[in-house]
Design an enzyme around this catalytic site. Structure first.
Site, PDB file in Angstrom:
ATOM      1  N   HIS A  23       0.824  -1.215   0.000  1.00 42.91           N
ATOM      2  CA  HIS A  23       0.000   0.000   0.000  1.00 42.91           C
ATOM      3  C   HIS A  23       0.856   1.263   0.000  1.00 42.91           C
ATOM      4  CE1 HIS A  23      -3.342  -2.548   2.103  1.00 42.91           C
ATOM      5  NE2 HIS A  23      -3.077  -2.951   0.875  1.00 42.91           N
ATOM      6  N   HIS A  69      -9.216  -2.336  -5.173  1.00 43.03           N
ATOM      7  CA  HIS A  69      -8.111  -2.601  -4.256  1.00 43.03           C
ATOM      8  C   HIS A  69      -7.117  -3.594  -4.860  1.00 43.03           C
ATOM      9  CE1 HIS A  69      -5.904  -2.650  -0.526  1.00 43.03           C
ATOM     10  NE2 HIS A  69      -5.772  -3.955  -0.716  1.00 43.03           N
ATOM     11  N   ASP A 110      -3.152  -2.955  -5.214  1.00 43.50           N
ATOM     12  CA  ASP A 110      -2.096  -3.909  -4.851  1.00 43.50           C
ATOM     13  C   ASP A 110      -1.154  -4.150  -6.026  1.00 43.50           C
ATOM     14  OD1 ASP A 110      -2.858  -4.305  -2.215  1.00 43.50           O
ATOM     15  OD2 ASP A 110      -3.924  -6.175  -2.611  1.00 43.50           O
ATOM     16  N   HIS A 113      -0.447 -11.189  -4.825  1.00 46.29           N
ATOM     17  CA  HIS A 113       0.905 -10.642  -4.678  1.00 46.29           C
ATOM     18  C   HIS A 113       1.962 -11.566  -5.268  1.00 46.29           C
ATOM     19  CE1 HIS A 113      -0.815  -7.594  -2.125  1.00 46.29           C
ATOM     20  NE2 HIS A 113      -1.279  -8.505  -1.293  1.00 46.29           N
TER      21      HIS A 113
END
Length: 306
Positions: free
Chosen positions: A78, A235, A239, A262
């Site tokens: 973030h 969101h 990311d 991720h």
């Protein structure tokens, strides 16, 4: 030209997974340094962790960086997204423990802090990584791909059983400050069942209904509901911006994520750098720099959040 922050700015909060108090301070840095995390609780010889793709120790729940001494810092995505979204290329982030504070679960507070201090331009030329040929990685039904494009274009699709999320798709060009306006306020999200499981395993101890969007079937349990009807996919895009920032240079390319997380985005960067014919590093002229994230961000465009 390369940039840094005008002056330091500190952020106090808790770590999402540890639940422990955490403080991160963004400091100005010299041209060419890039973004470096510095553990202020450890000896200086071991404390620096460059924010680069090959320092990622993959985790399914967050992005975790680790240096050659085994020193790590977690949940960097973030703050990395905020830096690249505000056009910051060089900074030192002093942190007093192993986890970046989660704040409200988005990049909004980091963005407001950075822009409140201002962006300082240096006399060093800016370079970018331009994608020349498609690169794709998969894990099961998840896919991440980079293809040539003259800006950073982020496209994402997600599918969840919970009706509060369901199937969502979105595509955004990251030039002209769109990260700040469109993505920065979108919070991390999870299913209530996943929260219960993580808590049982000693994780998400700092998570609350105020720093994450928690859903249960058709219900959004977090007070105030959603900030955007499609906050979840926004969101995931946030990311991706933060994880792609670990390339160490702004990227000119079209990122497409399908159920990606991720680890898969890190797989993608590793695949890119393993194939030198798929990219080139270019010095940015004014026209090219104007197409990068954060090139035209104004304080009055920063969204207010409750």
């Amino acid at each position: 030209m390369q940039t840094t922050v005008q002056s330091s700015v500190a952020f106090q909060g808790v770590g999402l997974h540890s639940g422990h108090p955490a403080c991160a301070t963004i400091l100005p840095a010299e041209p060419g340094q890039g973004i470096v995390f510095r553990r202020s609780d450890l000896a200086p010889a071991q404390a620096d962790i460059p924010a680069l793709w090959d320092n990622v120790n993959q985790s399914p729940l967050c992005t975790r960086l680790e240096n050659a001494h085994g020193v790590s810092v977690s949940t960097v995505e973030h703050i990395m997204a905020a830096l690249i979204g505000c056009g910051i290329h060089n900074a030192t982030i002093e942190i007093d423990g192993p986890e970046v504070p989660i704040l409200d679960g988005s990049s909004a507070m980091f963005v407001r802090g950075i822009l409140s201090r201002g962006v300082r331009r240096t006399d060093a030329p800016l370079r970018a990584l331009r994608i020349l040929h498609p690169v794709e990685v998969t894990r099961g039904s998840a896919r991440a791909r980079l293809t040539p494009h003259d800006t950073l274009l982020i496209e994402f699709a997600i599918e969840f059983e919970d009706a509060a999320i369901g199937t969502q798709k979105k595509s955004l060009n990251m030039s002209n400050g769109s990260f700040v306006r469109e993505l920065s306020t979108s919070r991390t999200f999870c299913r209530k069942a996943d929260v219960d499981m993580m808590r049982a395993n000693g994780l998400a101890l700092g998570g609350t209904l105020e720093n994450a969007v928690v859903v249960d079937g058709e219900q959004v349990l977090s007070p105030g509901g959603l900030r955007h009807a499609d906050e979840a996919v926004r969101h995931k895009m946030l990311d991706a911006v933060g994880d792609l920032a670990l390339a160490g240079l702004p990227i000119l390319g079209h990122y497409h994520g399908l159920r990606a997380g991720h680890a898969l985005t890190n797989d993608l960067l590793r695949a890119v750098f393993a194939q030198p014919e798929c990219y080139e590093i270019v010095e940015c002229d004014d026209q090219m720099a104007a197409r990068l994230p954060g090139a035209d961000v104004h304080w009055d465009e920063v969204p207010e959040v409750a």
